[in-house]
Design an enzyme around this catalytic site. Sequence first.
Site, PDB file in Angstrom:
ATOM      1  N   ASP A  38      -1.995   0.807  -5.944  1.00 16.66           N
ATOM      2  CA  ASP A  38      -1.287   0.775  -4.742  1.00 16.66           C
ATOM      3  C   ASP A  38      -1.141   2.040  -4.136  1.00 16.66           C
ATOM      4  O   ASP A  38      -1.367   3.244  -4.855  1.00 16.66           O
ATOM      5  CB  ASP A  38       0.018   0.035  -5.047  1.00 16.66           C
ATOM      6  CG  ASP A  38       1.076   0.032  -3.895  1.00 16.66           C
ATOM      7  OD1 ASP A  38       0.642  -0.574  -3.021  1.00 16.66           O
ATOM      8  OD2 ASP A  38       2.198   0.600  -4.049  1.00 16.66           O
ATOM      9  N   ASP A  40       1.849   3.124  -1.218  1.00 17.73           N
ATOM     10  CA  ASP A  40       3.265   3.549  -0.951  1.00 17.73           C
ATOM     11  C   ASP A  40       4.203   3.225  -2.347  1.00 17.73           C
ATOM     12  O   ASP A  40       4.183   2.104  -2.706  1.00 17.73           O
ATOM     13  CB  ASP A  40       3.738   2.635   0.112  1.00 17.73           C
ATOM     14  CG  ASP A  40       3.101   2.850   1.357  1.00 17.73           C
ATOM     15  OD1 ASP A  40       3.046   4.209   1.865  1.00 17.73           O
ATOM     16  OD2 ASP A  40       2.677   1.901   2.267  1.00 17.73           O
TER      17      ASP A  40
HETATM   18  P1  TMP Z   1       2.008  -0.730  -0.273  1.00 16.61           P
HETATM   19  O1  TMP Z   1       1.159  -1.972  -0.575  1.00 16.61           O
HETATM   20  O2  TMP Z   1       0.955   0.431  -0.048  1.00 16.61           O
HETATM   21  O3  TMP Z   1       3.012  -0.320  -1.392  1.00 16.61           O
HETATM   22  O4  TMP Z   1       2.685  -0.849   0.989  1.00 16.61           O
HETATM   23  C1  TMP Z   1       3.694  -1.725   1.209  1.00 16.61           C
HETATM   24  C2  TMP Z   1       4.916  -1.059   1.618  1.00 16.61           C
HETATM   25  O5  TMP Z   1       5.413  -0.930   2.953  1.00 16.61           O
HETATM   26  C3  TMP Z   1       6.257  -2.095   1.243  1.00 16.61           C
HETATM   27  O6  TMP Z   1       6.806  -1.587   0.068  1.00 16.61           O
HETATM   28  C4  TMP Z   1       7.030  -2.322   2.296  1.00 16.61           C
HETATM   29  C5  TMP Z   1       6.725  -1.173   3.163  1.00 16.61           C
HETATM   30  N1  TMP Z   1       6.587  -1.455   4.862  1.00 16.61           N
HETATM   31  C6  TMP Z   1       7.609  -0.680   5.543  1.00 16.61           C
HETATM   32  O7  TMP Z   1       8.062   0.353   4.784  1.00 16.61           O
HETATM   33  N2  TMP Z   1       7.770  -0.889   6.602  1.00 16.61           N
HETATM   34  C7  TMP Z   1       6.974  -1.860   7.311  1.00 16.61           C
HETATM   35  O8  TMP Z   1       7.250  -2.088   8.435  1.00 16.61           O
HETATM   36  C8  TMP Z   1       6.478  -2.960   6.645  1.00 16.61           C
HETATM   37  C9  TMP Z   1       5.882  -3.892   7.101  1.00 16.61           C
HETATM   38  C10 TMP Z   1       6.237  -2.696   5.224  1.00 16.61           C
HETATM   39 MG    MG Z   2       4.090   0.072  -2.960  1.00 15.41          MG
END
Ligand code: TMP
Ligand code: MG
Length: 286
Positions: A38, A40
């Site tokens: 993953d 974030d």
């Molecule tokens: P990931 O799959 O790379 O972890 O990304 C998803 C992350 O993005 C999740 O933890 C929620 C975050 N997110 C935001 O910070 N702001 C937003 O507007 C959205 C839709 C998701």
């Molecule tokens: Mg994540």
Amino acid sequence: MIPELSKPSVFMRDPQRVHEILQSMMKAGSNTVQVISDFDMTLTRFAYNGKRCPTCHNILDDSKLISEDCKIQLKELLNTYYPIEIDSSRSVEEKLPLMVEWWTKAHELLVQQKIRKDLLAVVVQESEAMLREGYQLFFDHLHEHSIPLLIFSAGIGDILEEVINQAGVFHSNVKVFSNYMDFDESGVLKAFKGELIHIYNKREGALLNTGHFQELRTRPNVLLMGDSLGDLTMADGVQDMENILKIGFLNDKVEERKQSYLDSYDIVLVKDETLEVPNAVLFYLT
Ligand code: TMP
Ligand code: MG
């Protein structure tokens, strides 16, 4: 076997099982290994000096490309839906439609902002995006050993690529599945491409990309890294899997969520902002 597994941030439900998986993968050889991670809050830091670090979406939301009014609306969405994302008292079934709602509303707002493609690099440069400590070693080591790294993200592909590119680690062994922006002929954001990836449909995303996993069919040993329970399905497209070692970062709401993370991840890293453990595992395997 791996001294880093004795760090105070490391928790394992069954250390013996972890050792068995690692041994089996090591014996099979690094040319049978693939890494699926993953982005974030897994490859990027959760916090630095007590301050939260941005996700791909946050990088854009907090940038000069977004109007003040829209910033307020995006912040409201974050304040509404992030607590739901990490709420251990709600089931995935209950959360799923709400996560789709979050991503859909956020992307609609972003599209209204007429974001210019040529400004994304500047926005990432000016942001507080931070990869976890040890990222250079992680990316370089995988590249040197020709181990494929799939970054599977519900974030924004264009931003994610810019982050790893600016960090100098977007090597040829890296492939990204994510939400990509679609720009019109003048380079202005008009939509997002393809099927939406949110935190609870990575299984579907994996199954749509059979071509990728077909190419990697000689690599049935998987190192999976995530920070959400939704990340556990990222490897569902892997063909004839032999071993999988799952490393989970537990960044937030630790006490409430620890047991569920221990039940589903082999190694749980609690409030650990580094890639020391994944790096140690990779060194052991190569
Ligand atoms: P990931 O799959 O790379 O972890 O990304 C998803 C992350 O993005 C999740 O933890 C929620 C975050 N997110 C935001 O910070 N702001 C937003 O507007 C959205 C839709 C998701
Ligand atoms: Mg994540």
